[in-house]
Design an enzyme around this catalytic site. Structure first.
Site, PDB file in Angstrom:
ATOM      1  N   ASP A   1       0.819  -1.208   0.000  1.00 54.17           N
ATOM      2  CA  ASP A   1       0.000   0.000   0.000  1.00 54.17           C
ATOM      3  C   ASP A   1       0.856   1.262   0.000  1.00 54.17           C
ATOM      4  O   ASP A   1       1.378   1.673   1.048  1.00 54.17           O
ATOM      5  CB  ASP A   1      -0.902  -0.030   1.253  1.00 54.17           C
ATOM      6  CG  ASP A   1      -1.785   1.186   1.344  1.00 54.17           C
ATOM      7  OD1 ASP A   1      -2.360   1.421   2.428  1.00 54.17           O
ATOM      8  OD2 ASP A   1      -1.894   1.919   0.338  1.00 54.17           O
TER       9      ASP A   1
ATOM     10  N   ASP B   1      -1.829   5.578  -5.101  1.00 53.73           N
ATOM     11  CA  ASP B   1      -2.134   4.711  -3.963  1.00 53.73           C
ATOM     12  C   ASP B   1      -2.478   3.289  -4.397  1.00 53.73           C
ATOM     13  O   ASP B   1      -3.602   3.002  -4.805  1.00 53.73           O
ATOM     14  CB  ASP B   1      -3.314   5.327  -3.181  1.00 53.73           C
ATOM     15  CG  ASP B   1      -3.664   4.530  -1.946  1.00 53.73           C
ATOM     16  OD1 ASP B   1      -4.559   4.962  -1.204  1.00 53.73           O
ATOM     17  OD2 ASP B   1      -3.046   3.468  -1.727  1.00 53.73           O
TER      18      ASP B   1
HETATM   19  C1  LIG Z   1      -6.900  -1.015   4.010  1.00 57.86           C
HETATM   20  C2  LIG Z   1      -6.833   0.171   3.133  1.00 57.86           C
HETATM   21  C3  LIG Z   1      -5.684   0.714   2.544  1.00 57.86           C
HETATM   22  C4  LIG Z   1      -6.128   1.796   1.796  1.00 57.86           C
HETATM   23  C5  LIG Z   1      -5.336   2.721   0.926  1.00 57.86           C
HETATM   24  N1  LIG Z   1      -4.273   3.353   1.555  1.00 57.86           N
HETATM   25  N2  LIG Z   1      -7.478   1.862   1.951  1.00 57.86           N
HETATM   26  C6  LIG Z   1      -8.403   2.824   1.357  1.00 57.86           C
HETATM   27  N3  LIG Z   1      -7.915   0.851   2.765  1.00 57.86           N
END
Ligand SMILES: Cc1cc(CN)n(C)n1
Length: 327
Positions: A32, A212
């Site tokens: 992430d 992201d």
């Molecule tokens: C678990 C998780 C990671 C992310 C993006 N950073 N989101 C929106 N949800």
């Protein structure tokens, strides 16, 4: 030394999971670039929440005394627990004293996620949520081993892709890499497009957002999203489905970001047809949606990233920057 890890999409490319060995157990983690914590399912969770996951054995691990973590993501999901130091291997690269955040509590979204065993954050370490002292990301911990301080992503639609660490693989893209400066002051890979376009309709308004890998879709301001779907006949914003849907046989308009003066980074319409909403209707859910209340920034998630080979460059030639090339 450099490294490459293969990443595989879950159903509908909802998330991409990458094998990570911690101690002698392999976890499948959601890499992430929008967060900076490495956390895993652990034996501190209620037993039923451990079922079906790789579980971190905290009783055999080296505790970081007095440290804890708590994280809330843009989609409202959250997790928390305590912290250990362990050896973490990704794509042949080893971090010996990596902060491994063991989950003791998980929100419903994670309790329901049958596939991911946790997350590996690749944003800037200033975003790390460990208290009283922030911990470094895996990338920061292995950076000194790498030829270049870069991560390069090749995420694909419905097929395995890769995370390259330390090098740029010319075999994975076509044409030039176009670079845009990153503002890392909020800990994200934030960049600004000078303009954007829906098909041939160019809008000369700048658009700032984050690259992201942990967000599935492209999330933009609601008026921008409404303007995009005005081009799609039969599209509607459906409270029932939680966003814009349209007939699955719709021909969707490409979405282009104009960066670094006059370079276009284009998401083809096909990638913006995200997935069918469900068995009975022929409606499909859009890959461009409005950012929710929790999110105060535009998010260029997997739907965007899948069209590109993306170089997350932490400073090979000065400041942080992002490189885009067609794949
Ligand atoms: C678990 C998780 C990671 C992310 C993006 N950073 N989101 C929106 N949800």
């Amino acid at each position: 030394l450099n490294g490459t890890a293969v990443t595989s999409p879950e159903a509908n490319d909802l998330e991409y999971l990458t094998p990570v060995t911690i101690g002698n157990v392999t976890f499948h983690l959601d890499f992430d670039t929008g967060s900076a914590d490495l956390w895993v399912y652990s034996d501190e969770l209620p037993t039923d929440e451990q079922t079906g996951h790789a579980v971190y054995a905290t009783t055999d691990s080296k505790l970081l005394p007095g440290s804890s973590w708590e994280i809330l993501y843009g989609d409202g999901s959250s997790a928390g627990g305590d912290v250990f130091a362990d050896t973490v291997v990704v794509g042949g690269l080893t971090a010996t004293m990596q902060a491994v955040e063991a989950a003791a509590t998980l929100s419903a979204e994670f309790e329901r996620d049958a596939h991911s065993d946790g997350l590996l954050g690749l944003a800037f370490s200033t975003l790390n949520m460990v208290k009283p002292q922030k911990q470094s990301t895996f990338f920061d911990n292995v950076k000194s081993q790498l030829d270049l301080p870069v991560i390069a992503t090749s995420l694909k639609h419905g097929a395995p892709g890769t995370y390259d660490f330390g090098f740029i693989d010319e075999n994975k893209y076509t044409g030039p890499l176009t670079y845009v400066d990153v503002d890392s002051s909020r800990g994200y890979w934030t960049f600004t497009a000078d303009a954007y376009a829906f098909g041939d309709d160019q809008i000369s308004t700048s658009l700032t957002g984050i690259a992201d890998t942990g967000t599935t879709l492209i999330l933009l301001p609601s008026d921008t999203v409404s303007r995009y779907y005005a081009n799609v006949s039969g599209a509607q914003d459906s409270p029932l489905h939680g966003g814009y849907v349209f007939p699955c046989d719709s021909k969707l308009t490409p979405f282009t970001l104009v960066v670094a003066g006059n370079h276009s980074v284009t998401v083809p319409g096909e990638l913006i047809n995200y997935a069918p909403v469900g068995s009975v209707s022929n409606l499909c859910f859009g890959g461009i949606q409005a950012a929710s209340g929790l999110v105060d920034i535009n998010i260029f998630g997997d739907v965007f990233l899948k069209s590109q080979y993306v170089v997350f460059d932490a400073g090979s030639q000065g400041g942080p920057r992002l490189g885009f090339a067609n794949q």
